[in-house]
Design a protein around this motif. Structure first.
Motif, PDB file in Angstrom:
ATOM      1  N   ILE A 195       6.972   2.256   2.177  1.00  0.00           N
ATOM      2  CA  ILE A 195       8.012   1.240   2.316  1.00  0.00           C
ATOM      3  C   ILE A 195       8.272   0.542   0.985  1.00  0.00           C
ATOM      4  O   ILE A 195       9.414   0.241   0.622  1.00  0.00           O
ATOM      5  CB  ILE A 195       7.624   0.212   3.396  1.00  0.00           C
ATOM      6  N   GLN A 196       7.212   0.279   0.222  1.00  0.00           N
ATOM      7  CA  GLN A 196       7.364  -0.442  -1.039  1.00  0.00           C
ATOM      8  C   GLN A 196       7.957   0.414  -2.153  1.00  0.00           C
ATOM      9  O   GLN A 196       8.565  -0.116  -3.076  1.00  0.00           O
ATOM     10  CB  GLN A 196       6.008  -0.996  -1.492  1.00  0.00           C
TER      11      GLN A 196
ATOM     12  N   SER B  18      10.116  -5.547   6.808  1.00  0.00           N
ATOM     13  CA  SER B  18      11.290  -4.895   6.223  1.00  0.00           C
ATOM     14  C   SER B  18      12.423  -4.832   7.240  1.00  0.00           C
ATOM     15  O   SER B  18      12.254  -4.332   8.351  1.00  0.00           O
ATOM     16  CB  SER B  18      10.933  -3.480   5.755  1.00  0.00           C
TER      17      SER B  18
END
Length: 359
Positions: free
Chosen positions: A71-72, A100
């Motif tokens: 995700i990052q 998110s």
């Protein structure tokens, strides 16, 4: 009663070695991040033929850490999760993406053997979370953003051929083929970036390799030295145990060939045999009760799809998973028989005869 798991029998066989390992750990005064952790991580790299391995507190947290990294570092639009699997898989993904707003989770139907269907045309911003259900290999093409929940099948995975995707989570839960005495998990990967992230993330953002100190968000997720030492003791016997599981599986498959049941592992030449699962289209509960009443503990993995849970309703696939989906049909028919290596030949034969007597 022939129990579904045989950890008590395993302990009797390994008692002296496990107690010696316990004494080595406790007398050293180093209970985390010691030599046994290092040795287990080296063993995992060799076993899976991956470049990197990191032990963490559990297989569930291993999967969450992999997806936190994804995700990052990647612009994912959504993650596909199989509708038939243990809820910890979904929980890991949801925990990783809760902060998110740009990533969605979509529950996806499986095939007749419980392996998640993959999109016909893969998208660069989509990650498939594949689960080797019951120990089956993932037979779908695996791409760079795909993640493998290897809790049940990791012993068959070869990282040299890209079978670990971005990264694979491993579980040493006591119910798994290679168990810890308490809890534990690991991440194996060929991506240095994921390795660096995981080392820092599991240690409150502090990394001994000095690459990711001060990570934005991290946690304390260590596997104890005691659990690492006990896994290493058991690892010496894992190939022998796997061979025994395979022998039991073949005996089951051959014995049940004329019965109105389907053995899911029959479809694969390579299988971890974490569970031996049969599909019983009719009268599953009657067979389950028949086995129990005759001294055999069978289990059901899993009796409901994830999309049937309240928390997962909004993550259902647009393809409308319903009671005719493969996921739902399997959840209503699967039954797991004992397959641990400490079963005697007489017990395996008794289980077979008990099933046959029902029919």
């Amino acid at each position: 009663m022939i129990k579904h798991f045989g950890l008590d029998r395993q302990y009797i066989q390994l008692r002296e070695e496990l107690l010696n390992a316990t004494d080595s750990v406790l007398s050293s005064g180093v209970l985390v991040q010691g030599i046994f952790t290092d040795q287990l991580e080296k063993w995992l790299k060799a076993r899976t033929r991956c470049s990197y391995a990191v032990t963490v507190h559990s297989g569930t947290q291993a999967l969450e850490i992999i997806y936190r990294f994804c995700i990052q570092h990647y612009s994912l639009s959504h993650v596909n999760v199989p509708d038939l699997t243990f809820r910890a898989t979904l929980n890991s993904v949801l925990s990783a993406i809760w902060h998110s707003k740009n990533v969605a989770v979509q529950l996806t139907d499986v095939d007749a053997n419980g392996i998640m269907n993959s999109p016909e045309f893969p998208e660069s911003r989509v990650s498939n979370c594949y689960v080797g259900l019951y120990g089956a290999p993932v037979t779908r093409p695996i791409y760079a953003h795909d993640v493998i929940d290897g809790a049940q099948h990791w012993l068959t995975v070869d990282g040299l051929y890209g079978e670990t995707g971005m990264g694979m989570s491993i579980s040493f839960d006591p119910t798994k083929n290679l168990p810890a005495s308490g809890n534990g998990g690991a991440i194996v990967t060929n991506f240095e970036g994921l390795y660096d992230f995981a080392v820092a993330y599991k240690n409150n953002g502090k990394s001994p390799i000095n690459k990711l100190n001060g990570a934005n968000f991290a946690t304390n997720s260590k596997m104890s030295e005691l659990d690492c030492a006990h896994v290493l003791v058991r690892a010496k016997y894992i190939d022998k145990w796997q061979q025994r599981r395979s022998e039991i599986k073949r005996y089951y498959i051959n014995s049940f060939k004329d019965l109105p049941i389907r053995c899911l592992s029959k479809s694969f030449t390579k299988h971890a045999d974490q569970k031996f699962v049969i599909s019983v289209p009719e009268n599953r509960i009657l067979l389950y009760n028949h086995l129990y009443n005759n001294g055999v503990q069978a289990m059901i993995h899993y009796d409901r799809t994830l999309s049937e849970s309240r928390i997962a309703q909004k993550h259902r696939s647009v393809k409308c998973l319903d009671f005719l989906s493969a996921s739902c049909m399997l959840s209503r028919s699967v039954l797991s028989l004992p397959i641990y290596p400490e079963l005697t030949d007489a017990e395996v034969e008794y289980i077979v005869e008990t099933v046959k007597k029902f029919y």
